[in-house]
Write a protein that holds these residues in place. Structure first.
Motif, mmCIF file in Angstrom:
data_model
loop_
_atom_site.group_PDB
_atom_site.id
_atom_site.type_symbol
_atom_site.label_atom_id
_atom_site.label_comp_id
_atom_site.label_asym_id
_atom_site.label_seq_id
_atom_site.Cartn_x
_atom_site.Cartn_y
_atom_site.Cartn_z
ATOM 1 N N PRO A 1 -8.644 -21.981 179.435
ATOM 2 C CA PRO A 1 -8.436 -23.012 178.449
ATOM 3 C C PRO A 1 -7.645 -22.862 177.174
ATOM 4 O O PRO A 1 -7.853 -23.713 176.373
ATOM 5 N N VAL A 2 -7.047 -21.621 177.013
ATOM 6 C CA VAL A 2 -6.984 -21.264 175.655
ATOM 7 C C VAL A 2 -5.165 -21.175 175.599
ATOM 8 O O VAL A 2 -4.666 -20.391 176.344
ATOM 9 N N LEU A 3 -4.673 -21.777 174.586
ATOM 10 C CA LEU A 3 -3.255 -21.494 174.400
ATOM 11 C C LEU A 3 -3.243 -20.945 172.986
ATOM 12 O O LEU A 3 -3.693 -21.502 171.909
ATOM 13 N N ILE A 4 -2.056 -20.071 172.709
ATOM 14 C CA ILE A 4 -1.512 -19.494 171.736
ATOM 15 C C ILE A 4 -0.344 -20.271 170.969
ATOM 16 O O ILE A 4 0.664 -20.320 171.827
ATOM 17 N N SER A 5 -0.268 -20.763 169.749
ATOM 18 C CA SER A 5 0.844 -21.229 169.255
ATOM 19 C C SER A 5 1.421 -20.396 168.180
ATOM 20 O O SER A 5 0.623 -19.967 167.201
ATOM 21 N N LEU A 6 2.878 -20.053 168.176
ATOM 22 C CA LEU A 6 3.542 -19.333 167.317
ATOM 23 C C LEU A 6 4.464 -20.350 166.524
ATOM 24 O O LEU A 6 5.665 -19.820 166.851
ATOM 25 N N PRO A 7 4.211 -21.068 165.460
ATOM 26 C CA PRO A 7 5.486 -21.907 165.099
ATOM 27 C C PRO A 7 6.239 -21.385 164.256
ATOM 28 O O PRO A 7 7.511 -22.038 163.933
ATOM 29 N N HIS A 8 5.898 -20.251 163.773
ATOM 30 C CA HIS A 8 6.946 -19.645 162.589
ATOM 31 C C HIS A 8 7.348 -18.035 162.898
ATOM 32 O O HIS A 8 8.003 -17.718 162.062
ATOM 33 N N VAL A 9 7.273 -17.877 164.067
ATOM 34 C CA VAL A 9 7.890 -16.478 164.546
ATOM 35 C C VAL A 9 9.310 -16.632 164.966
ATOM 36 O O VAL A 9 9.905 -15.532 164.839
ATOM 37 N N GLY A 10 9.933 -17.765 164.977
ATOM 38 C CA GLY A 10 11.495 -17.949 165.291
ATOM 39 C C GLY A 10 12.263 -17.457 164.217
ATOM 40 O O GLY A 10 11.931 -17.513 162.945
ATOM 41 N N THR A 11 13.485 -16.952 164.484
ATOM 42 C CA THR A 11 14.559 -16.381 163.527
ATOM 43 C C THR A 11 15.882 -17.033 163.666
ATOM 44 O O THR A 11 16.898 -16.809 162.838
ATOM 45 N N ASP A 12 15.958 -17.716 164.538
ATOM 46 C CA ASP A 12 17.372 -18.396 164.596
ATOM 47 C C ASP A 12 17.659 -19.684 163.852
ATOM 48 O O ASP A 12 16.820 -20.375 163.503
ATOM 49 N N ILE A 13 18.863 -19.565 163.409
ATOM 50 C CA ILE A 13 19.406 -20.725 162.763
ATOM 51 C C ILE A 13 20.788 -21.141 163.090
ATOM 52 O O ILE A 13 21.719 -20.329 163.451
ATOM 53 N N PRO A 14 20.997 -22.300 163.498
ATOM 54 C CA PRO A 14 22.237 -22.907 164.416
ATOM 55 C C PRO A 14 23.299 -22.630 163.411
ATOM 56 O O PRO A 14 23.136 -22.679 162.113
ATOM 57 N N LEU A 15 24.441 -22.331 163.841
ATOM 58 C CA LEU A 15 25.447 -22.245 163.144
ATOM 59 C C LEU A 15 25.872 -23.200 162.082
ATOM 60 O O LEU A 15 26.318 -23.169 160.946
ATOM 61 N N ASP A 16 25.702 -24.506 162.570
ATOM 62 C CA ASP A 16 26.172 -25.648 161.620
ATOM 63 C C ASP A 16 25.206 -25.793 160.403
ATOM 64 O O ASP A 16 25.710 -25.855 159.337
ATOM 65 N N ILE A 17 23.908 -25.303 160.575
ATOM 66 C CA ILE A 17 22.913 -25.388 159.472
ATOM 67 C C ILE A 17 23.321 -24.160 158.568
ATOM 68 O O ILE A 17 23.256 -24.194 157.378
ATOM 69 N N ALA A 18 23.666 -22.998 159.271
ATOM 70 C CA ALA A 18 23.723 -21.639 158.513
ATOM 71 C C ALA A 18 24.781 -21.449 157.676
ATOM 72 O O ALA A 18 24.795 -21.084 156.612
ATOM 73 N N ALA A 19 25.686 -22.499 158.004
ATOM 74 C CA ALA A 19 27.059 -22.546 157.272
ATOM 75 C C ALA A 19 26.671 -22.980 155.861
ATOM 76 O O ALA A 19 27.611 -23.163 154.876
ATOM 77 N N SER A 20 25.665 -23.947 155.704
ATOM 78 C CA SER A 20 25.407 -24.689 154.527
ATOM 79 C C SER A 20 24.353 -23.876 153.467
ATOM 80 O O SER A 20 24.030 -24.242 152.529
ATOM 81 N N MET A 21 24.006 -22.800 154.124
ATOM 82 C CA MET A 21 22.760 -22.000 153.404
ATOM 83 C C MET A 21 23.146 -20.889 152.905
ATOM 84 O O MET A 21 24.387 -20.239 152.849
ATOM 85 N N THR A 22 22.287 -20.261 151.924
ATOM 86 C CA THR A 22 22.596 -19.048 151.093
ATOM 87 C C THR A 22 22.484 -17.743 151.776
ATOM 88 O O THR A 22 21.913 -17.955 153.082
#
Length: 275
Positions: free
Chosen positions: A12-33
């Motif tokens: 009955p147990v589920l583990i959630s890891l909402p902040h473990v991801g590192t991907d940034i889509p290219l269209d968003i990455a282009a606007s980032m520092t």
């Protein structure tokens, strides 16, 4: 596009890891520092640290996208998580150290925020909600463990050095006090690590939204100090010597979650193939 990874379990147990991801889509990455591209506020290596969980029969749901794209543990309407605190946004515009995440004039507007909600936030939460419903139908209850980690010192968010284990139950409203009490016994059993309950990290949106112990859905969050298992500065190296000391406590923590779940489960109905 894969926005999360999901594997069902047999307990009955589920583990959630909402902040473990590192991907940034290219269209968003282009606007980032350049600072944003380093994804420094990631919950680094938690999928590796908890890789024993499937052997216990625990299912997992893990984000693939960086929290800089959209924070899966924030209210979709943008409501502040901690009143009076220095809260980061649903789509963060600054890192924990206040470094800007976007080039001038490129911050996401309301239209872009809605697009990210539909593309990344809602799919994760639909999967989370669906699996909790499956677990409750099959076992009579569901337990969600929302796993997080953070640097031991983040002046923006808290004063001084953070405790090693920070258990959050939304001030006792998201899980049975009997469950949280047993978990605190585990976390405080070692003199090596310090422990806190419902202090600076009481649980984010996921804990507060899904935790309904009166409806047999129990949610706990653990904010783990990254100094217990890794180098806290780039390149954020996983430390086997440190992890080897903290993992036995985490394994017992997960075992108690499973044990408590079985003690309170009802029936043995088979999983319905919803996926």
């Amino acid at each position: 596009m894969e926005t999360f990874r999901f594997q069902p379990g047999e307990t009955p147990v589920l583990i959630s890891l909402p902040h473990v991801g590192t991907d940034i889509p290219l269209d968003i990455a282009a606007s980032m520092t350049d600072a944003a591209h380093e994804v420094g506020d990631t919950d680094w290596h938690l999928d590796r640290l908890y890789n024993f969980a499937p052997a216990l029969g625990v299912g997992f749901l893990a984000a693939t996208q960086s929290r800089y794209v959209i924070d899966l543990n924030r209210d979709p309407k943008g409501h502040a998580l901690y009143r009076g605190g220095d809260n980061t946004e649903l789509c963060p515009t600054t890192a924990f150290n206040y470094s800007p995440l976007y080039r001038d004039g490129c911050e996401p507007d309301s239209v872009e925020v809605r697009r990210r909600l539909n593309t990344y936030w809602h799919p994760y939460h639909r999967q989370l909600e669906a699996e909790l419903a499956v677990l409750k139908e099959r076992f009579g209850l569901a337990i969600l463990f929302d796993a997080h980690s953070i640097k031991s010192t983040v002046p923006r968010l808290f004063q001084g050095q953070l405790d090693d284990f920070n258990l959050g139950t939304a001030d006792g409203t998201s899980a049975s006090p009997h469950l949280s009490g047993r978990l605190m016994n585990v976390l405080s059993s070692s003199d090596r690590f310090s422990t806190a309950l419902d202090q600076r990290f009481k649980g984010g949106y996921i804990t507060r939204h899904y935790g309904r112990p009166e409806d047999n859905i129990h949610v706990v969050q653990l904010e783990l100090s990254q100094s217990t298992y890794m180098d806290e500065e780039a390149p954020y190296r996983y430390r086997n010597d440190l992890a080897g000391q903290v993992r036995p406590v985490l394994e017992r923590f997960m075992s108690v979650l499973v044990e408590w779940a079985w003690e309170h489960a009802e029936g043995t109905r088979q999983r319905v193939a919803y996926y």
